[in-house]
Design an enzyme around this catalytic site. Structure first.
Site, PDB file in Angstrom:
ATOM      1  N   GLY A   1       5.285   2.601  -1.379  1.00 47.50           N
ATOM      2  CA  GLY A   1       5.809   3.961  -1.360  1.00 47.50           C
ATOM      3  C   GLY A   1       4.802   5.073  -1.244  1.00 47.50           C
ATOM      4  O   GLY A   1       5.186   6.225  -1.158  1.00 47.50           O
ATOM      5  N   HIS A   2       3.529   4.786  -1.243  1.00 46.06           N
ATOM      6  CA  HIS A   2       2.550   5.869  -1.345  1.00 46.06           C
ATOM      7  C   HIS A   2       2.362   6.703  -0.082  1.00 46.06           C
ATOM      8  O   HIS A   2       1.765   7.768  -0.152  1.00 46.06           O
ATOM      9  CB  HIS A   2       1.211   5.314  -1.829  1.00 46.06           C
ATOM     10  CG  HIS A   2       0.660   4.234  -0.957  1.00 46.06           C
ATOM     11  ND1 HIS A   2       1.168   2.936  -0.982  1.00 46.06           N
ATOM     12  CD2 HIS A   2      -0.317   4.245  -0.043  1.00 46.06           C
ATOM     13  CE1 HIS A   2       0.490   2.209  -0.101  1.00 46.06           C
ATOM     14  NE2 HIS A   2      -0.408   2.978   0.473  1.00 46.06           N
ATOM     15  N   HIS A   3       2.861   6.296   1.053  1.00 47.77           N
ATOM     16  CA  HIS A   3       2.707   7.079   2.284  1.00 47.77           C
ATOM     17  C   HIS A   3       3.897   7.993   2.597  1.00 47.77           C
ATOM     18  O   HIS A   3       3.803   8.832   3.490  1.00 47.77           O
ATOM     19  CB  HIS A   3       2.500   6.150   3.489  1.00 47.77           C
ATOM     20  CG  HIS A   3       1.192   5.455   3.494  1.00 47.77           C
ATOM     21  ND1 HIS A   3       1.087   4.089   3.455  1.00 47.77           N
ATOM     22  CD2 HIS A   3      -0.075   5.932   3.504  1.00 47.77           C
ATOM     23  CE1 HIS A   3      -0.186   3.751   3.459  1.00 47.77           C
ATOM     24  NE2 HIS A   3      -0.910   4.842   3.486  1.00 47.77           N
ATOM     25  N   ALA A   4       5.007   7.820   1.910  1.00 45.63           N
ATOM     26  CA  ALA A   4       6.189   8.632   2.206  1.00 45.63           C
ATOM     27  C   ALA A   4       5.941  10.088   1.808  1.00 45.63           C
ATOM     28  O   ALA A   4       5.391  10.364   0.744  1.00 45.63           O
ATOM     29  CB  ALA A   4       7.409   8.088   1.469  1.00 45.63           C
TER      30      ALA A   4
ATOM     31  N   GLY B   1       6.814   6.803   6.225  1.00 41.84           N
ATOM     32  CA  GLY B   1       5.562   6.518   6.914  1.00 41.84           C
ATOM     33  C   GLY B   1       4.829   5.364   6.268  1.00 41.84           C
ATOM     34  O   GLY B   1       4.945   5.128   5.066  1.00 41.84           O
TER      35      GLY B   1
END
Length: 152
Positions: free
Chosen positions: A124-127, A133
């Site tokens: 989840g760290h790119h959303a 993303g």
């Protein structure tokens, strides 16, 4: 106080198309390493709840979340960008991973765990606030930070 190991059955299912790197076997590999290291003996298993809408909307635009729900296919895959695919259970799994991040914060701040680890997928760290993303639909890190600030 133990290490909270937060997971959910959906993290172990929902394989992506074979060419995609985010596969359930990632979770199995981490499980194997926890057992091999003996860390599984000092963990407390916690089921990742689904994130509540209030916390979710602190981090993500409600229109973005509605778009993800609308684009979730009943079968097959919807490609959101070059790296990020949405399958029938992807969003539900991401909502549980975000709920797990919030639950981890709650457990640590309540003194019920010394630390928490969410063994989840999709990551989840790119959303972003209004976009997916890098395999990520919901930003679990931002959810955890929002939950910690709420306790603040």
């Amino acid at each position: 106080m133990p290490l909270a190991l937060i997971s959910h059955p959906l993290f172990r299912s929902g394989p992506m198309p074979a060419i995609h790197p985010d596969q359930p076997r990632r979770i199995e590999a981490i499980d194997d390493r926890l057992i091999a290291s003996g860390l599984d003996m000092v963990t407390q298993a916690v089921d990742a709840p689904c994130i509540d809408e209030t916390t979710l909307h602190r981090v993500h635009d409600p229109a973005y979340v509605a778009e993800l729900r609308a684009r979730t296919p009943e079968t097959g895959w919807t490609r959101l960008d070059a790296d990020t695919w949405l399958g029938p259970d992807s969003l539900t799994a991401a909502l549980h991973a975000a709920g797990g991040a919030a639950a981890g914060v709650d457990l640590v701040l309540a003194g019920q765990a010394t630390a928490a680890f969410v063994l989840g997928r999709p990551p989840g760290h790119h959303a972003g606030r209004a976009h997916a993303g890098g395999f990520c639909l919901i930003n679990h890190i931002a959810v955890a930070a929002a939950r910690a600030r709420k306790h603040g």
